[in-house]
Design an enzyme around this catalytic site. Structure first.
Site, PDB file in Angstrom:
ATOM      1  N   ARG A  72       0.782  -1.232   0.000  1.00 23.42           N
ATOM      2  CA  ARG A  72       0.000   0.000   0.000  1.00 23.42           C
ATOM      3  C   ARG A  72       0.817   1.288   0.000  1.00 23.42           C
ATOM      4  NH1 ARG A  72      -4.857  -1.716   4.090  1.00 23.42           N
ATOM      5  NH2 ARG A  72      -5.765   0.232   3.458  1.00 23.42           N
ATOM      6  N   HIS A 123       1.305  13.772  14.418  1.00 23.93           N
ATOM      7  CA  HIS A 123       1.234  12.309  14.516  1.00 23.93           C
ATOM      8  C   HIS A 123       2.316  11.630  13.696  1.00 23.93           C
ATOM      9  CE1 HIS A 123      -3.277  12.650  15.798  1.00 23.93           C
ATOM     10  NE2 HIS A 123      -2.435  13.004  16.738  1.00 23.93           N
ATOM     11  N   CYS A 158      20.942  -1.356  15.057  1.00 15.17           N
ATOM     12  CA  CYS A 158      20.941  -2.086  16.334  1.00 15.17           C
ATOM     13  C   CYS A 158      20.164  -3.389  16.262  1.00 15.17           C
ATOM     14  CB  CYS A 158      20.363  -1.191  17.435  1.00 15.17           C
ATOM     15  SG  CYS A 158      18.571  -1.020  17.352  1.00 15.17           S
ATOM     16  N   SER A 197     -12.508  15.699  12.836  1.00 18.09           N
ATOM     17  CA  SER A 197     -13.687  15.431  13.672  1.00 18.09           C
ATOM     18  C   SER A 197     -13.467  15.959  15.082  1.00 18.09           C
ATOM     19  CB  SER A 197     -13.966  13.935  13.707  1.00 18.09           C
ATOM     20  OG  SER A 197     -12.834  13.249  14.212  1.00 18.09           O
ATOM     21  N   ALA A 239     -13.511  21.139   1.954  1.00 18.13           N
ATOM     22  CA  ALA A 239     -12.312  21.903   2.311  1.00 18.13           C
ATOM     23  C   ALA A 239     -11.636  22.530   1.094  1.00 18.13           C
ATOM     24  CB  ALA A 239     -11.328  20.979   3.034  1.00 18.13           C
TER      25      ALA A 239
HETATM   26  P1  NAD Z   1     -11.340  12.111  11.178  1.00 17.21           P
HETATM   27  O1  NAD Z   1     -11.360  11.062  10.123  1.00 17.21           O
HETATM   28  O2  NAD Z   1     -11.718  11.734  12.559  1.00 17.21           O
HETATM   29  O3  NAD Z   1     -12.320  13.288  10.737  1.00 17.21           O
HETATM   30  C1  NAD Z   1     -12.282  13.805   9.447  1.00 17.21           C
HETATM   31  C2  NAD Z   1     -13.411  14.829   9.343  1.00 17.21           C
HETATM   32  O4  NAD Z   1     -13.267  15.481   8.089  1.00 17.21           O
HETATM   33  C3  NAD Z   1     -14.808  14.213   9.389  1.00 17.21           C
HETATM   34  O5  NAD Z   1     -15.575  14.901  10.348  1.00 17.21           O
HETATM   35  C4  NAD Z   1     -15.346  14.427   7.969  1.00 17.21           C
HETATM   36  O6  NAD Z   1     -16.709  14.734   7.940  1.00 17.21           O
HETATM   37  C5  NAD Z   1     -14.538  15.609   7.484  1.00 17.21           C
HETATM   38  N1  NAD Z   1     -14.285  15.637   6.040  1.00 17.21           N
HETATM   39  C6  NAD Z   1     -13.975  14.599   5.222  1.00 17.21           C
HETATM   40  N2  NAD Z   1     -13.709  15.045   3.982  1.00 17.21           N
HETATM   41  C7  NAD Z   1     -13.897  16.393   4.018  1.00 17.21           C
HETATM   42  C8  NAD Z   1     -13.782  17.413   3.042  1.00 17.21           C
HETATM   43  N3  NAD Z   1     -13.417  17.145   1.791  1.00 17.21           N
HETATM   44  N4  NAD Z   1     -14.045  18.688   3.417  1.00 17.21           N
HETATM   45  C9  NAD Z   1     -14.423  18.989   4.702  1.00 17.21           C
HETATM   46  N5  NAD Z   1     -14.525  18.046   5.664  1.00 17.21           N
HETATM   47  C10 NAD Z   1     -14.263  16.779   5.323  1.00 17.21           C
HETATM   48  O7  NAD Z   1      -9.934  12.804  11.085  1.00 17.21           O
HETATM   49  P2  NAD Z   1      -8.993  13.370  12.209  1.00 17.21           P
HETATM   50  O8  NAD Z   1      -9.747  14.285  13.095  1.00 17.21           O
HETATM   51  O9  NAD Z   1      -7.803  13.875  11.473  1.00 17.21           O
HETATM   52  O10 NAD Z   1      -8.575  12.105  13.075  1.00 17.21           O
HETATM   53  C11 NAD Z   1      -8.117  10.950  12.386  1.00 17.21           C
HETATM   54  C12 NAD Z   1      -6.855  10.358  12.934  1.00 17.21           C
HETATM   55  O11 NAD Z   1      -6.379   9.360  12.015  1.00 17.21           O
HETATM   56  C13 NAD Z   1      -5.753  11.373  13.011  1.00 17.21           C
HETATM   57  O12 NAD Z   1      -5.058  11.076  14.163  1.00 17.21           O
HETATM   58  C14 NAD Z   1      -4.857  11.129  11.788  1.00 17.21           C
HETATM   59  O13 NAD Z   1      -3.497  11.111  12.196  1.00 17.21           O
HETATM   60  C15 NAD Z   1      -5.178   9.721  11.335  1.00 17.21           C
HETATM   61  N6  NAD Z   1      -5.438   9.627   9.863  1.00 17.21           N
HETATM   62  C16 NAD Z   1      -4.624  10.280   8.978  1.00 17.21           C
HETATM   63  C17 NAD Z   1      -4.886  10.232   7.601  1.00 17.21           C
HETATM   64  C18 NAD Z   1      -3.976  10.965   6.639  1.00 17.21           C
HETATM   65  O14 NAD Z   1      -2.797  11.142   6.931  1.00 17.21           O
HETATM   66  N7  NAD Z   1      -4.500  11.443   5.494  1.00 17.21           N
HETATM   67  C19 NAD Z   1      -5.991   9.524   7.137  1.00 17.21           C
HETATM   68  C20 NAD Z   1      -6.810   8.862   8.071  1.00 17.21           C
HETATM   69  C21 NAD Z   1      -6.522   8.933   9.437  1.00 17.21           C
HETATM   70 ZN    ZN Z   2      17.878   0.634  15.965  1.00 15.42          ZN
END
Ligand code: NAD
Ligand code: ZN
Length: 260
Positions: A72, A123, A158, A197, A239
Protein backbone atom coordinates in the site's frame (compact mmCIF):
# COMPACT_ATOMS: atom_id res chain seq x y z
CA UNK A 1 -21.75 32.54 15.40
CA UNK A 2 -22.44 31.53 11.81
CA UNK A 3 -23.03 27.91 10.84
CA UNK A 4 -23.61 26.94 7.24
CA UNK A 5 -22.03 27.33 3.85
CA UNK A 6 -21.14 30.90 4.55
CA UNK A 7 -17.65 31.41 3.13
CA UNK A 8 -18.12 35.21 3.20
CA UNK A 9 -18.25 35.16 7.01
CA UNK A 10 -15.04 33.12 7.09
CA UNK A 11 -13.29 35.60 4.80
CA UNK A 12 -14.50 38.54 6.90
CA UNK A 13 -13.24 36.85 10.06
CA UNK A 14 -9.83 36.06 8.56
CA UNK A 15 -9.17 39.39 6.82
CA UNK A 16 -7.89 41.38 9.82
CA UNK A 17 -6.03 38.41 11.36
CA UNK A 18 -2.25 38.40 11.13
CA UNK A 19 -1.25 35.15 12.85
CA UNK A 20 -3.49 32.55 11.27
CA UNK A 21 -2.75 28.91 12.02
CA UNK A 22 -4.35 25.94 10.24
CA UNK A 23 -5.11 22.79 12.18
CA UNK A 24 -5.77 20.01 9.68
CA UNK A 25 -7.07 16.45 9.86
CA UNK A 26 -7.81 13.54 7.59
CA UNK A 27 -10.68 15.47 5.94
CA UNK A 28 -8.31 17.77 4.05
CA UNK A 29 -6.87 14.74 2.25
CA UNK A 30 -10.09 12.95 1.24
CA UNK A 31 -10.21 15.03 -1.96
CA UNK A 32 -6.83 13.48 -2.81
CA UNK A 33 -8.42 10.04 -2.50
CA UNK A 34 -7.19 9.13 0.99
CA UNK A 35 -10.09 7.93 3.14
CA UNK A 36 -10.58 9.68 6.47
CA UNK A 37 -10.73 7.84 9.76
CA UNK A 38 -14.44 8.03 10.34
CA UNK A 39 -15.64 7.91 6.74
CA UNK A 40 -16.43 4.68 4.87
CA UNK A 41 -13.27 2.79 3.97
CA UNK A 42 -11.53 3.41 7.28
CA UNK A 43 -7.98 4.50 7.92
CA UNK A 44 -5.27 4.45 5.34
CA UNK A 45 -2.80 2.23 7.09
CA UNK A 46 -5.03 -0.44 8.63
CA UNK A 47 -8.68 -0.77 9.50
CA UNK A 48 -7.75 -1.46 13.11
CA UNK A 49 -4.30 0.01 13.77
CA UNK A 50 -2.21 -2.16 16.12
CA UNK A 51 -1.21 -0.86 19.51
CA UNK A 52 2.50 -0.47 20.18
CA UNK A 53 2.59 -3.40 22.61
CA UNK A 54 0.76 -5.66 20.14
CA UNK A 55 3.28 -4.66 17.48
CA UNK A 56 6.25 -5.32 19.76
CA UNK A 57 5.00 -8.62 21.16
CA UNK A 58 3.38 -10.27 18.18
CA UNK A 59 5.46 -11.40 15.18
CA UNK A 60 2.27 -12.07 13.20
CA UNK A 61 1.20 -8.43 13.69
CA UNK A 62 4.56 -7.26 12.32
CA UNK A 63 4.39 -9.67 9.40
CA UNK A 64 0.90 -8.47 8.44
CA UNK A 65 1.94 -4.83 8.94
CA UNK A 66 4.93 -5.06 6.59
CA UNK A 67 3.00 -7.14 4.06
CA UNK A 68 0.31 -4.44 3.89
CA UNK A 69 2.80 -1.61 3.87
CA UNK A 70 4.71 -3.17 0.98
CA UNK A 71 1.47 -3.36 -1.03
CA UNK A 72 0.00 0.00 0.00
CA UNK A 73 2.83 2.48 0.51
CA UNK A 74 3.41 3.12 -3.24
CA UNK A 75 -0.14 4.45 -3.62
CA UNK A 76 0.39 6.90 -0.73
CA UNK A 77 3.78 7.93 -2.11
CA UNK A 78 2.15 8.73 -5.46
CA UNK A 79 -0.87 10.60 -4.08
CA UNK A 80 -1.14 14.25 -5.12
CA UNK A 81 -2.14 17.19 -2.92
CA UNK A 82 -5.49 18.82 -3.70
CA UNK A 83 -6.84 22.37 -3.88
CA UNK A 84 -7.06 22.60 -0.07
CA UNK A 85 -3.37 21.77 0.48
CA UNK A 86 -2.34 24.16 -2.30
CA UNK A 87 -4.49 26.99 -0.93
CA UNK A 88 -2.87 26.70 2.52
CA UNK A 89 0.61 26.59 0.94
CA UNK A 90 -0.19 29.77 -1.01
CA UNK A 91 -1.29 31.52 2.17
CA UNK A 92 1.92 30.40 3.90
CA UNK A 93 4.06 31.66 1.04
CA UNK A 94 2.77 35.23 1.45
CA UNK A 95 2.89 35.13 5.24
CA UNK A 96 -0.89 35.08 5.79
CA UNK A 97 -0.66 31.69 7.47
CA UNK A 98 2.13 31.29 9.99
CA UNK A 99 1.93 27.53 10.58
CA UNK A 100 0.11 24.35 9.71
CA UNK A 101 -0.43 21.88 12.53
CA UNK A 102 -1.50 18.60 10.98
CA UNK A 103 -2.73 15.31 12.40
CA UNK A 104 -2.09 13.73 9.01
CA UNK A 105 0.78 11.41 8.24
CA UNK A 106 0.47 11.62 4.46
CA UNK A 107 3.01 14.42 3.78
CA UNK A 108 0.64 16.18 1.37
CA UNK A 109 1.11 19.65 2.87
CA UNK A 110 4.84 19.55 2.14
CA UNK A 111 4.18 18.07 -1.31
CA UNK A 112 1.95 21.11 -2.01
CA UNK A 113 4.84 23.41 -1.07
CA UNK A 114 4.31 24.05 2.65
CA UNK A 115 7.72 24.52 4.29
CA UNK A 116 8.77 21.67 6.59
CA UNK A 117 9.88 24.29 9.15
CA UNK A 118 6.39 25.68 9.67
CA UNK A 119 4.40 22.49 9.12
CA UNK A 120 4.14 20.47 12.32
CA UNK A 121 3.28 16.79 11.91
CA UNK A 122 1.73 16.00 15.26
CA UNK A 123 1.23 12.31 14.52
CA UNK A 124 4.48 11.81 12.60
CA UNK A 125 4.90 10.79 8.98
CA UNK A 126 4.37 7.68 6.89
CA UNK A 127 7.26 8.75 4.66
CA UNK A 128 9.90 7.76 7.21
CA UNK A 129 10.60 4.47 8.94
CA UNK A 130 12.05 4.54 12.44
CA UNK A 131 13.66 2.08 14.84
CA UNK A 132 11.54 1.56 17.96
CA UNK A 133 14.71 1.00 20.00
CA UNK A 134 17.47 3.38 18.85
CA UNK A 135 15.17 5.85 16.97
CA UNK A 136 17.39 5.90 13.86
CA UNK A 137 15.22 6.72 10.85
CA UNK A 138 15.29 6.17 7.09
CA UNK A 139 13.30 7.50 4.15
CA UNK A 140 10.44 5.10 3.43
CA UNK A 141 11.83 4.39 -0.05
CA UNK A 142 15.00 2.80 1.39
CA UNK A 143 12.99 0.34 3.49
CA UNK A 144 10.47 -0.25 0.70
CA UNK A 145 13.35 -1.49 -1.48
CA UNK A 146 14.37 -3.98 1.25
CA UNK A 147 10.84 -5.41 1.41
CA UNK A 148 11.46 -7.20 -1.91
CA UNK A 149 13.76 -9.57 0.04
CA UNK A 150 12.73 -9.19 3.68
CA UNK A 151 9.31 -9.95 5.18
CA UNK A 152 10.09 -8.02 8.39
CA UNK A 153 13.00 -5.57 7.98
CA UNK A 154 15.15 -4.89 11.06
CA UNK A 155 17.18 -1.83 12.13
CA UNK A 156 20.54 -1.73 10.33
CA UNK A 157 22.00 0.04 13.39
CA UNK A 158 20.94 -2.09 16.33
CA UNK A 159 18.81 -4.94 14.98
CA UNK A 160 15.71 -3.41 16.65
CA UNK A 161 12.17 -3.33 15.31
CA UNK A 162 11.22 -0.87 12.58
CA UNK A 163 7.92 0.81 11.96
CA UNK A 164 6.62 3.86 10.09
CA UNK A 165 7.45 7.04 12.04
CA UNK A 166 3.81 7.59 13.01
CA UNK A 167 2.17 7.81 16.41
CA UNK A 168 0.01 4.82 17.31
CA UNK A 169 -3.19 4.95 19.36
CA UNK A 170 -2.24 4.94 23.02
CA UNK A 171 1.24 6.32 22.32
CA UNK A 172 2.21 9.75 23.64
CA UNK A 173 2.91 12.49 21.11
CA UNK A 174 6.51 13.60 20.58
CA UNK A 175 7.32 16.25 23.23
CA UNK A 176 9.00 18.55 20.78
CA UNK A 177 6.09 18.63 18.30
CA UNK A 178 3.60 19.08 21.13
CA UNK A 179 5.55 21.94 22.73
CA UNK A 180 5.92 23.77 19.41
CA UNK A 181 2.24 23.23 18.71
CA UNK A 182 1.12 24.84 21.97
CA UNK A 183 3.54 27.76 21.40
CA UNK A 184 2.12 28.30 17.91
CA UNK A 185 -1.47 27.98 19.16
CA UNK A 186 -0.82 30.47 21.97
CA UNK A 187 0.59 33.04 19.53
CA UNK A 188 -2.18 32.71 16.94
CA UNK A 189 -5.06 35.13 16.42
CA UNK A 190 -7.16 32.72 14.32
CA UNK A 191 -7.20 28.94 14.21
CA UNK A 192 -8.67 27.42 11.07
CA UNK A 193 -9.69 23.83 11.76
CA UNK A 194 -9.94 21.92 8.48
CA UNK A 195 -11.31 18.39 8.06
CA UNK A 196 -11.02 17.11 11.59
CA UNK A 197 -13.69 15.43 13.67
CA UNK A 198 -11.88 16.90 16.73
CA UNK A 199 -12.32 13.73 18.73
CA UNK A 200 -8.73 12.38 18.72
CA UNK A 201 -6.94 13.53 21.89
CA UNK A 202 -4.77 15.28 22.83
CA UNK A 203 -4.66 16.84 19.37
CA UNK A 204 -8.24 18.06 19.53
CA UNK A 205 -7.50 20.09 22.67
CA UNK A 206 -5.20 22.40 20.70
CA UNK A 207 -7.88 24.60 19.07
CA UNK A 208 -9.63 24.87 22.45
CA UNK A 209 -6.37 25.96 24.05
CA UNK A 210 -5.85 28.62 21.36
CA UNK A 211 -9.34 30.01 21.98
CA UNK A 212 -8.68 30.19 25.72
CA UNK A 213 -5.49 32.13 24.88
CA UNK A 214 -7.51 34.66 22.87
CA UNK A 215 -7.64 33.30 19.29
CA UNK A 216 -10.74 33.27 17.12
CA UNK A 217 -11.87 29.90 15.78
CA UNK A 218 -13.19 28.85 12.36
CA UNK A 219 -14.12 25.26 11.56
CA UNK A 220 -14.36 23.97 8.01
CA UNK A 221 -15.74 20.45 8.23
CA UNK A 222 -18.42 18.37 6.50
CA UNK A 223 -20.03 17.35 9.77
CA UNK A 224 -20.56 18.81 13.24
CA UNK A 225 -17.65 18.76 15.71
CA UNK A 226 -17.59 19.06 19.50
CA UNK A 227 -16.07 22.58 19.20
CA UNK A 228 -18.73 24.07 16.89
CA UNK A 229 -20.31 25.76 19.92
CA UNK A 230 -17.21 27.88 20.66
CA UNK A 231 -16.37 28.66 17.02
CA UNK A 232 -16.83 32.13 15.50
CA UNK A 233 -17.63 30.62 12.10
CA UNK A 234 -18.45 27.04 11.08
CA UNK A 235 -18.46 26.22 7.37
CA UNK A 236 -19.99 22.83 6.56
CA UNK A 237 -18.60 22.37 3.09
CA UNK A 238 -15.77 20.81 1.14
CA UNK A 239 -12.31 21.90 2.31
CA UNK A 240 -10.87 22.30 -1.20
CA UNK A 241 -13.53 24.76 -2.34
CA UNK A 242 -13.64 26.77 0.87
CA UNK A 243 -9.86 27.10 1.24
CA UNK A 244 -9.44 28.09 -2.41
CA UNK A 245 -12.02 30.85 -1.96
CA UNK A 246 -10.33 31.99 1.25
CA UNK A 247 -6.86 32.02 -0.32
CA UNK A 248 -8.11 33.95 -3.35
CA UNK A 249 -9.75 36.58 -1.14
CA UNK A 250 -6.76 37.01 1.19
CA UNK A 251 -4.25 37.02 -1.66
CA UNK A 252 -6.26 39.74 -3.44
CA UNK A 253 -5.99 41.71 -0.21
CA UNK A 254 -2.19 41.18 -0.16
CA UNK A 255 -1.95 42.46 -3.74
CA UNK A 256 -4.25 45.41 -3.09
CA UNK A 257 -2.43 46.61 0.03
CA UNK A 258 1.05 45.44 -0.86
CA UNK A 259 1.34 43.80 2.54
CA UNK A 260 0.42 40.52 4.22
P1 NAD B 1 -11.34 12.11 11.18
O1 NAD B 1 -11.36 11.06 10.12
O2 NAD B 1 -11.72 11.73 12.56
O3 NAD B 1 -12.32 13.29 10.74
C1 NAD B 1 -12.28 13.81 9.45
C2 NAD B 1 -13.41 14.83 9.34
O4 NAD B 1 -13.27 15.48 8.09
C3 NAD B 1 -14.81 14.21 9.39
O5 NAD B 1 -15.57 14.90 10.35
C4 NAD B 1 -15.35 14.43 7.97
O6 NAD B 1 -16.71 14.73 7.94
C5 NAD B 1 -14.54 15.61 7.48
N1 NAD B 1 -14.29 15.64 6.04
C6 NAD B 1 -13.97 14.60 5.22
N2 NAD B 1 -13.71 15.04 3.98
C7 NAD B 1 -13.90 16.39 4.02
C8 NAD B 1 -13.78 17.41 3.04
N3 NAD B 1 -13.42 17.15 1.79
N4 NAD B 1 -14.05 18.69 3.42
C9 NAD B 1 -14.42 18.99 4.70
N5 NAD B 1 -14.53 18.05 5.66
C10 NAD B 1 -14.26 16.78 5.32
O7 NAD B 1 -9.93 12.80 11.08
P2 NAD B 1 -8.99 13.37 12.21
O8 NAD B 1 -9.75 14.28 13.10
O9 NAD B 1 -7.80 13.87 11.47
O10 NAD B 1 -8.57 12.11 13.08
C11 NAD B 1 -8.12 10.95 12.39
C12 NAD B 1 -6.85 10.36 12.93
O11 NAD B 1 -6.38 9.36 12.01
C13 NAD B 1 -5.75 11.37 13.01
O12 NAD B 1 -5.06 11.08 14.16
C14 NAD B 1 -4.86 11.13 11.79
O13 NAD B 1 -3.50 11.11 12.20
C15 NAD B 1 -5.18 9.72 11.33
N6 NAD B 1 -5.44 9.63 9.86
C16 NAD B 1 -4.62 10.28 8.98
C17 NAD B 1 -4.89 10.23 7.60
C18 NAD B 1 -3.98 10.96 6.64
O14 NAD B 1 -2.80 11.14 6.93
N7 NAD B 1 -4.50 11.44 5.49
C19 NAD B 1 -5.99 9.52 7.14
C20 NAD B 1 -6.81 8.86 8.07
C21 NAD B 1 -6.52 8.93 9.44
ZN1 ZN C 1 17.88 0.63 15.97
Amino acid sequence: MTIGHDVASLIALARPCRRIVAFTGAGISTESGIPDYRGPGGVWERNAPPTLSDFRENAQTRLTYWHERRARYPALRDTDPNAGHFALARLQSVGRLTHIITQNIDGLHQKAGSPAKTTIELHGTAHKVRCLDCFASWPAAAIQARLAQEAIPGCANCGGMLRAATVLFGQTLPDDALRRTFDVARASDLVLVVGSSLVVQPAARIPEFAVAAGARLAIINNEPTPLDGIADVVVRASAGLVLSALANALLDQVEATGSG
